[in-house]
Design a protein around this motif. Structure first.
Motif, short mmCIF file in Angstrom:
data_model
loop_
_atom_site.label_atom_id
_atom_site.label_comp_id
_atom_site.label_asym_id
_atom_site.label_seq_id
_atom_site.Cartn_x
_atom_site.Cartn_y
_atom_site.Cartn_z
N THR A 194 0.88 -1.32 -0.06
CA THR A 194 -0.38 -0.13 -0.02
C THR A 194 0.52 1.39 -0.11
O THR A 194 0.14 2.22 -0.04
CB THR A 194 -0.68 0.46 1.56
OG1 THR A 194 -0.16 0.31 2.16
CG2 THR A 194 -2.01 -1.20 1.77
N ARG B 109 2.96 2.16 2.76
CA ARG B 109 2.54 2.69 4.44
C ARG B 109 3.34 3.97 4.52
O ARG B 109 4.26 4.04 4.55
CB ARG B 109 2.68 1.65 4.79
CG ARG B 109 1.25 0.64 5.00
CD ARG B 109 2.49 -0.24 5.99
NE ARG B 109 1.21 -1.79 5.90
CZ ARG B 109 0.41 -2.34 6.58
NH1 ARG B 109 0.88 -2.17 8.51
NH2 ARG B 109 -0.04 -3.14 6.08
N SER C 77 -4.69 10.83 0.07
CA SER C 77 -5.09 9.97 1.66
C SER C 77 -3.66 9.20 1.72
O SER C 77 -2.76 8.57 0.88
CB SER C 77 -5.82 9.48 1.42
OG SER C 77 -5.88 8.40 2.60
N ARG D 140 -3.56 6.81 3.15
CA ARG D 140 -3.64 5.26 3.20
C ARG D 140 -2.96 4.50 2.47
O ARG D 140 -2.58 3.35 2.73
CB ARG D 140 -5.06 5.44 3.79
CG ARG D 140 -5.55 3.24 3.35
CD ARG D 140 -6.82 3.66 3.99
NE ARG D 140 -7.71 4.01 2.80
CZ ARG D 140 -8.19 3.35 1.99
NH1 ARG D 140 -7.96 1.16 2.12
NH2 ARG D 140 -8.78 3.51 0.57
#
Length: 358
Positions: free
Chosen positions: A8, A10, A63, A65
């Motif tokens: 992702t 992070r 974002s 995220r």
């Protein structure tokens, strides 16, 4: 069973951030952002060494995220640093993109990565429509039309025009062509009736995500039924199941970790915006209506010690038919990247060797 690691990107903030979407860009810390991409290299080097088959990258915006707003760019950066693992991009958001440019970029990436590309063509989550000021009610149509255009751009040997409802091009002639012919392994992503029908009609794979095994089995079962109507049968490698996993040395440790797992998304839309999107967008699982996912934390599908997770993966295969699982490794309540590394190493040692024959 094949396994993909969902990277992702992070972002570990050095200070508290407001739990809202879109995240104010003034909260971004340059040193922390730089560390994200070095961490991605370190983890992908590790999972290649551990024997994972793929690494997947997804597209999200505004974002911390998921810090990969451009999956092709992230994959090109990473593919130059590892040499065997495949790169799955279940996340170029087709409805938000220029499909011709996306076809060009993915063909270029497949060539640069020596044929290690896997493509997922995605509708996107409800909030993503705000990123480019698009109508969420049109996202399904835009996705299907864009996907049809990408597939034709990869396979049509002569220049052609495209006059669709959402995309119009006087001339399309994509250079380079993909290294993998006629194109890389390609998946439509989604649980909807439309996604299953599109994938079956075009003889490509289907990717589903995050729901209970039996519910996702409805979507994959519908897809297989549609494939039969179109005169072909998909293999297990043409079904991907993306899910979150919390893995620990024992079931008890995993359950303790789950006590810190949130019920709400870390970065949530304002209530008024969320409610408006819920009314505008419509979703379904194999034709059965469901509300879109807004402001909810994604569920954990695999949780426990290694033996328990192996049995859960076996049940996933039985109920969904998926031959590939794409796993997001979670460390609830912690932003420590060392915990993520430890979880990956545990999976590589004690789970991966026991699921190859599933």
């Amino acid at each position: 069973m094949k396994v993909s690691y969902f990277e992702t990107g992070r972002y570990h903030a050095p200070h508290a951030m407001p739990p809202v979407w879109p995240m104010p860009s003034g909260a971004y810390d340059q040193a922390a952002g730089t560390a994200v991409y070095q961490g991605m290299v370190d983890r992908i080097t590790l999972v290649e060494k551990l024997g994972f088959d793929w690494v997947s990258l997804s597209e999200h915006h505004y974002s911390p995220r998921i810090l990969t707003p451009s999956p092709p760019m992230a994959a090109a950066y990473l593919a130059a640093r590892v040499h065997k693992i495949k790169f799955a991009l279940p996340g170029p958001i087709v409805s938000h993109s220029n499909p011709v440019r996306l076809a060009e970029e993915l063909a270029m990436l497949d060539t640069m990565a020596d044929g290690r590309l896997v493509v997922g063509l995605l509708r996107g989550t409800t909030n993503e429509a705000l990123t480019y000021d698009l109508n969420p009610q049109e996202s399904r149509e835009r996705t299907d039309e864009g996907m049809e255009l990408i597939l034709k751009a990869w396979t049509e040997p002569q220049p052609f025009g495209w006059q669709g409802r959402h995309f119009r091009y006087r001339t399309v002639s994509v250079w380079p062509r993909p290294l993998q012919q006629p194109y890389p392994p390609t998946f439509a992503l989604g649980t909807s009736r439309e996604a299953g029908e599109f994938a079956a009609r075009n003889k490509i794979g289907l990717g589903v995500s995050y729901g209970p095994f039996d519910v996702m089995g409805k979507a994959t079962g519908y897809y297989r039924d549609q494939c039969a109507l179109h005169g072909w049968e998909p293999t297990s490698d043409q079904i991907i199941f993306r899910a979150n996993i919390v893995l620990a040395e024992t079931d008890a440790e995993a359950q303790r970790a789950m006590e810190a797992y949130p019920a709400q998304a870390a970065f949530a839309l304002g209530a008024g915006v969320a409610n408006a999107l819920l009314e505008l967008d419509t979703r379904n699982i194999a034709g059965e209506s469901r509300p879109p996912s807004v402001n909810r934390a994604l569920p954990i599908n695999f949780i426990g010690g290694p033996d328990t997770v192996v049995e859960q993966i076996r049940r996933c295969r039985e109920q969904t038919g998926a031959g590939i699982i794409d796993l997001g490794f979670n460390t609830p309540g912690s932003s420590d990247p060392d915990l993520l590394t430890a979880s990956l190493e545990l999976f590589g040692r004690k789970v991966l060797p026991h699921i190859r024959d599933i």
